[in-house]
Design an enzyme around this catalytic site. Structure first.
Site, short mmCIF file in Angstrom:
data_model
loop_
_atom_site.label_atom_id
_atom_site.label_comp_id
_atom_site.label_asym_id
_atom_site.label_seq_id
_atom_site.Cartn_x
_atom_site.Cartn_y
_atom_site.Cartn_z
N SER A 14 0.82 -1.21 0.00
CA SER A 14 0.00 0.00 0.00
C SER A 14 0.85 1.26 0.00
CB SER A 14 -0.92 0.01 1.22
OG SER A 14 -1.62 1.23 1.30
N LYS A 65 -15.10 -0.18 1.73
CA LYS A 65 -15.59 1.20 1.68
C LYS A 65 -17.11 1.29 1.86
CE LYS A 65 -11.81 3.03 -1.13
NZ LYS A 65 -11.45 3.81 -2.33
N SER A 125 -17.52 -2.12 -9.85
CA SER A 125 -18.78 -1.69 -9.22
C SER A 125 -18.65 -1.53 -7.71
CB SER A 125 -19.88 -2.71 -9.53
OG SER A 125 -19.50 -4.01 -9.11
N GLY A 126 -17.43 -1.36 -7.22
CA GLY A 126 -17.21 -1.19 -5.79
C GLY A 126 -17.31 0.26 -5.35
N GLY A 228 -3.34 6.37 -11.50
CA GLY A 228 -4.05 6.76 -10.29
C GLY A 228 -3.25 7.48 -9.23
#
Length: 250
Positions: A14, A65, A125-126, A228
């Protein structure tokens, strides 16, 4: 010590822990703040930790989330619309406040490049996909959600291969799934890349590696590409502003 953490799964690579440690040092706050990666195999365990750990705030990442949004006592206006949060603050009174900084972080990357989205194709689709589609709607555009099943999106990946008009009708294709993330860097979303054209933009929320197979294939088709990393920095800085304001008011 103000204790902050990142909640998710498989967090070994991460970005956030190292980013915030560098930020604390740059601000001269390294002795006042800590930030740790906190892996949980399910949301129930994460929820108990949030309530009992004494941590002051958290980032939330895949796959929690949407779970986190349901858990919060308060949601900011972005989180209410998106039904997903990536930033939490715990109050001394036991209340949990939820925020979504993904949406404004993403919008800032568009503003910086003077990009106005008309119609987006969103892969995934999260919680991240919800944030991006809401951000695009806020800008005046529309989104098509692509998922593995019709239950989660407008179309499936198989539909893109059957109907060429779906992909070709969009001006930006955004990968909001984790496909292609390190260490599985040879993977890419299953879309018909031969249908891409040079007027389209490919945007990958994945930041590691800096150029995914998804982006390389888009570049080969003449598309403008964006990874990103900048959005990640934007949303992290917004999270920091939220935590810092709570700490100063406490």
């Amino acid at each position: 010590m103000i204790k902050l953490g990142l909640i998710g799964r498989e967090l070994g690579h991460s970005f956030s822990p190292e980013y915030f440690k560098k930020k604390f040092t740059a601000l001269g706050e390294q002795n006042e703040y800590s930030y740790e990666a906190l892996e949980f195999e399910n949301w129930d365990k994460a929820e108990r930790f949030i309530r009992q750990s004494g941590y002051h705030g958290f980032n939330v990442t895949i796959p929690y989330k949407k779970d986190a949004a349901k858990f919060c006592d308060y949601l900011d206006h972005w989180a209410e619309k998106i039904k997903a949060v990536n930033t939490l603050v715990t109050s001394p009174h036991g209340k949990v406040f939820g925020y979504n900084t993904d949406a404004p972080g993403f919008l800032q990357t568009l503003t910086d490049r003077e990009i106005k989205v008309s119609k987006a194709l969103i892969l995934g689709s999260g919680g991240a996909a919800s944030a991006i589609s809401t951000a695009i709607k806020n800008q005046g555009g529309m989104s098509i959600i692509v998922s593995r099943s019709k239950k989660s999106g407008d179309f499936t990946y198989a539909d893109l291969w059957k109907d060429e008009s779906i992909l070709r009708s969009t001006d930006i294709i955004i990968n909001c799934s984790p496909i292609g993330t390190y260490p599985k860097t040879k993977n890419s979303p299953d879309i018909p890349y031969h249908q891409l054209n040079s007027d389209q933009i490919l945007y990958d929320l994945v930041y590691n590696p800096p150029e995914t197979v998804f982006l390389r294939r888009g570049k080969k088709a003449g598309c403008r590409t964006i990874n990103g990393y900048e959005m990640l920095c934007n949303q992290a800085d917004l999270s920091w502003e939220i935590w810092y304001s709570f700490v100063k008011e406490a």
